[in-house]
Enzyme design. Structure first.
Site, PDB file in Angstrom:
ATOM      1  N   ASP A 159      39.605  35.414-135.921  1.00 40.76           N
ATOM      2  CA  ASP A 159      40.400  36.344-136.737  1.00 40.76           C
ATOM      3  C   ASP A 159      39.685  37.700-136.830  1.00 40.76           C
ATOM      4  OD1 ASP A 159      42.253  34.126-137.679  1.00 40.76           O
ATOM      5  OD2 ASP A 159      40.329  33.384-138.351  1.00 40.76           O
ATOM      6  N   HIS A 187      41.204  30.347-142.763  1.00 41.71           N
ATOM      7  CA  HIS A 187      41.763  30.539-141.419  1.00 41.71           C
ATOM      8  C   HIS A 187      43.202  30.026-141.441  1.00 41.71           C
ATOM      9  CE1 HIS A 187      42.353  30.625-137.131  1.00 41.71           C
ATOM     10  NE2 HIS A 187      42.633  29.355-137.131  1.00 41.71           N
TER      11      HIS A 187
HETATM   12  P1  NAX Z   1      43.150  20.232-127.647  1.00 43.90           P
HETATM   13  O1  NAX Z   1      44.187  19.295-128.170  1.00 43.90           O
HETATM   14  O2  NAX Z   1      43.303  20.826-126.298  1.00 43.90           O
HETATM   15  O3  NAX Z   1      41.745  19.479-127.654  1.00 43.90           O
HETATM   16  C1  NAX Z   1      41.293  18.764-128.748  1.00 43.90           C
HETATM   17  C2  NAX Z   1      40.388  17.679-128.205  1.00 43.90           C
HETATM   18  O4  NAX Z   1      39.770  17.025-129.302  1.00 43.90           O
HETATM   19  C3  NAX Z   1      41.135  16.592-127.401  1.00 43.90           C
HETATM   20  O5  NAX Z   1      40.527  16.439-126.142  1.00 43.90           O
HETATM   21  C4  NAX Z   1      40.991  15.341-128.283  1.00 43.90           C
HETATM   22  O6  NAX Z   1      40.877  14.164-127.511  1.00 43.90           O
HETATM   23  C5  NAX Z   1      39.706  15.662-129.020  1.00 43.90           C
HETATM   24  N1  NAX Z   1      39.535  14.949-130.279  1.00 43.90           N
HETATM   25  C6  NAX Z   1      40.477  14.609-131.196  1.00 43.90           C
HETATM   26  N2  NAX Z   1      39.914  13.928-132.212  1.00 43.90           N
HETATM   27  C7  NAX Z   1      38.600  13.864-131.936  1.00 43.90           C
HETATM   28  C8  NAX Z   1      37.501  13.275-132.614  1.00 43.90           C
HETATM   29  N3  NAX Z   1      37.648  12.630-133.750  1.00 43.90           N
HETATM   30  N4  NAX Z   1      36.275  13.383-132.045  1.00 43.90           N
HETATM   31  C9  NAX Z   1      36.098  14.031-130.882  1.00 43.90           C
HETATM   32  N5  NAX Z   1      37.122  14.590-130.179  1.00 43.90           N
HETATM   33  C10 NAX Z   1      38.345  14.505-130.712  1.00 43.90           C
HETATM   34  O7  NAX Z   1      42.983  21.340-128.762  1.00 43.90           O
HETATM   35  P2  NAX Z   1      42.278  22.767-128.642  1.00 43.90           P
HETATM   36  O8  NAX Z   1      43.253  23.777-128.175  1.00 43.90           O
HETATM   37  O9  NAX Z   1      40.997  22.619-127.929  1.00 43.90           O
HETATM   38  O10 NAX Z   1      42.020  23.072-130.196  1.00 43.90           O
HETATM   39  C11 NAX Z   1      41.062  22.336-130.928  1.00 43.90           C
HETATM   40  C12 NAX Z   1      41.166  22.653-132.405  1.00 43.90           C
HETATM   41  O11 NAX Z   1      40.842  24.013-132.650  1.00 43.90           O
HETATM   42  C13 NAX Z   1      42.549  22.452-133.001  1.00 43.90           C
HETATM   43  O12 NAX Z   1      42.419  21.800-134.258  1.00 43.90           O
HETATM   44  C14 NAX Z   1      43.040  23.861-133.202  1.00 43.90           C
HETATM   45  O13 NAX Z   1      44.027  23.950-134.208  1.00 43.90           O
HETATM   46  C15 NAX Z   1      41.772  24.540-133.589  1.00 43.90           C
HETATM   47  N6  NAX Z   1      41.722  26.011-133.511  1.00 43.90           N
HETATM   48  C16 NAX Z   1      40.984  26.656-134.438  1.00 43.90           C
HETATM   49  C17 NAX Z   1      40.816  28.030-134.423  1.00 43.90           C
HETATM   50  C18 NAX Z   1      39.986  28.729-135.445  1.00 43.90           C
HETATM   51  O14 NAX Z   1      39.930  29.969-135.383  1.00 43.90           O
HETATM   52  N7  NAX Z   1      39.313  28.067-136.381  1.00 43.90           N
HETATM   53  C19 NAX Z   1      41.517  28.858-133.409  1.00 43.90           C
HETATM   54  C20 NAX Z   1      41.925  28.105-132.211  1.00 43.90           C
HETATM   55  C21 NAX Z   1      42.456  26.716-132.474  1.00 43.90           C
HETATM   56  O15 NAX Z   1      43.784  26.802-132.887  1.00 43.90           O
END
Ligand code: NAX
Length: 323
Positions: A159, A187
């Site tokens: 952000d 966020h």
């Molecule tokens: P993806 O769905 O591409 O990847 C997430 C990965 O996490 C998957 O491979 C899944 O198998 C794995 N996973 C799920 N539960 C898990 C656990 N308990 N232990 C280990 N791995 C686990 O999502 P992606 O685009 O990489 O986004 C990841 C996260 O970042 C999401 O929650 C998303 O909302 C968040 N974000 C946060 C942002 C921020 O500024 N704080 C911005 C970007 C993003 O939206």
């Protein structure tokens, strides 16, 4: 050559994890003189995909990358780690209320906080990226009683970087000309991107843009940028989120020349409730960060800061059983 440090990435087979791992292994986060052991953590169904990430990382022959561990076992994954990028979390699915999302993720971040507490280096630095990032970080922090709360942070840097980029483009300045910007709070859509104290090439930012642009264009643009990216790309921000995570950790470890925004446990600064994971302007120095003190807040700022605090208080209430 320095001793290798251990960097854990959860959700390492996901979009952000994939974008982050290669840049970290290349030295973008901790420097090109710092060897690294990557500990990539995934849920069991994603371990095959994770194997592919490991193969590609090895195929890069990164000079700094001493070893790679892939695991679904958090005790192993967080064992002796110095840095954690906690990215994996449960996405919001159709029909899911925010409270459901909070409690589903609480089930991940409570045990994760405990596993970090029990297995990581006592000086570990933790960045939570997985959404809802602030409250997930709060849950992890509260489940790590042997660590200092300041070792847990949540990501607001995307952000912050988005706001810098928007202001630079509006004023025609370089991004490096923008200083003392801050994004307060959560966020989420209630975040408050604040240019009241900001300078652009040394000039007061507010004197360079009109108030209508600031409040009616800039603020919503930054707040809703994630949705704009999804609409354009058909997928959520990944490389920019990974880049922000790297910026966050790099500045925390190596120091920041300017203010940066990060979610941290509030100690009551600026009247924000103690114990909330709230984003403040900080300066990073010697591996720590300190809230920038003494900023004058006008009525508009106070209103915005309280609105985002209110949302975080509600989130905390929704997960109180997990704290
Ligand atoms: P993806 O769905 O591409 O990847 C997430 C990965 O996490 C998957 O491979 C899944 O198998 C794995 N996973 C799920 N539960 C898990 C656990 N308990 N232990 C280990 N791995 C686990 O999502 P992606 O685009 O990489 O986004 C990841 C996260 O970042 C999401 O929650 C998303 O909302 C968040 N974000 C946060 C942002 C921020 O500024 N704080 C911005 C970007 C993003 O939206």
């Amino acid at each position: 050559m320095k001793q290798a440090v251990r960097v854990a990435i959860t959700g390492a087979a996901g979009n952000i994890g994939y974008a982050a791992a290669f840049r970290i292994a290349a030295g973008n986060m901790l420097g090109t003189d710092q060897p690294i052991i990557l500990k990539l953590i995934e849920i069991a169904p994603a371990l095959d995909a994770l194997k592919g990430v490991e193969m590609e990382l090895r195929d890069c022959a990164f000079p700094l990358l001493e070893d790679i561990v892939c695991t679904a076992d958090t005790s192993e994954g967080f064992g002796d780690v110095d840095y954690v990028l906690s990215i994996g979390s449960k996405p919001r699915t159709k029909g899911m209320e925010r409270a459901d999302l909070l409690s589903e993720n609480g089930k991940i971040f409570g045990p994760q906080g405990k596993a970090i507490n029990d297995n990581a280096s006592k000086n570990v630095k933790v960045l939570v990226v997985g959404n809802p990032a602030n409250t997930n970080a709060l849950i992890a922090c509260n489940n790590a009683p042997d660590l200092d709360p300041s070792q847990f942070t949540s990501m607001m840097r995307l952000d912050h970087n988005r706001a810098i980029s928007q202001l630079a483009s509006k004023t025609g300045a370089a991004v490096t000309g923008i200083k003392q910007l801050v994004v307060w709070g959560n966020h989420s859509l209630t975040q408050y991107p604040d240019i009241s104290h900001c300078t652009v090439d040394g000039k007061d930012a507010k004197s360079l843009v009109d108030d209508a642009w600031y409040k009616d264009e800039f603020m919503p643009k930054v707040q809703k940028r994630g949705a704009e990216i999804i609409n354009a790309r058909g997928a959520s921000s990944a490389a920019s989120a990974a880049s922000a995570a790297i910026d966050h950790m790099r500045d925390w470890v190596k120091g920041s020349n300017d203010w940066v925004s990060l979610g941290m446990i509030s100690k009551g600064d600026y009247g924000i409730s103690e114990g909330l994971m709230y984003s403040f302007p900080v300066i990073c120095k010697n591996g720590n960060f300190e809230v920038v003190q003494g900023l004058n807040q006008d009525d508009f700022s106070i209103e915005m800061m309280k609105a985002t605090e209110k949302e975080l208080l509600e989130e905390r209430e929704a997960v109180k059983d997990l704290l």
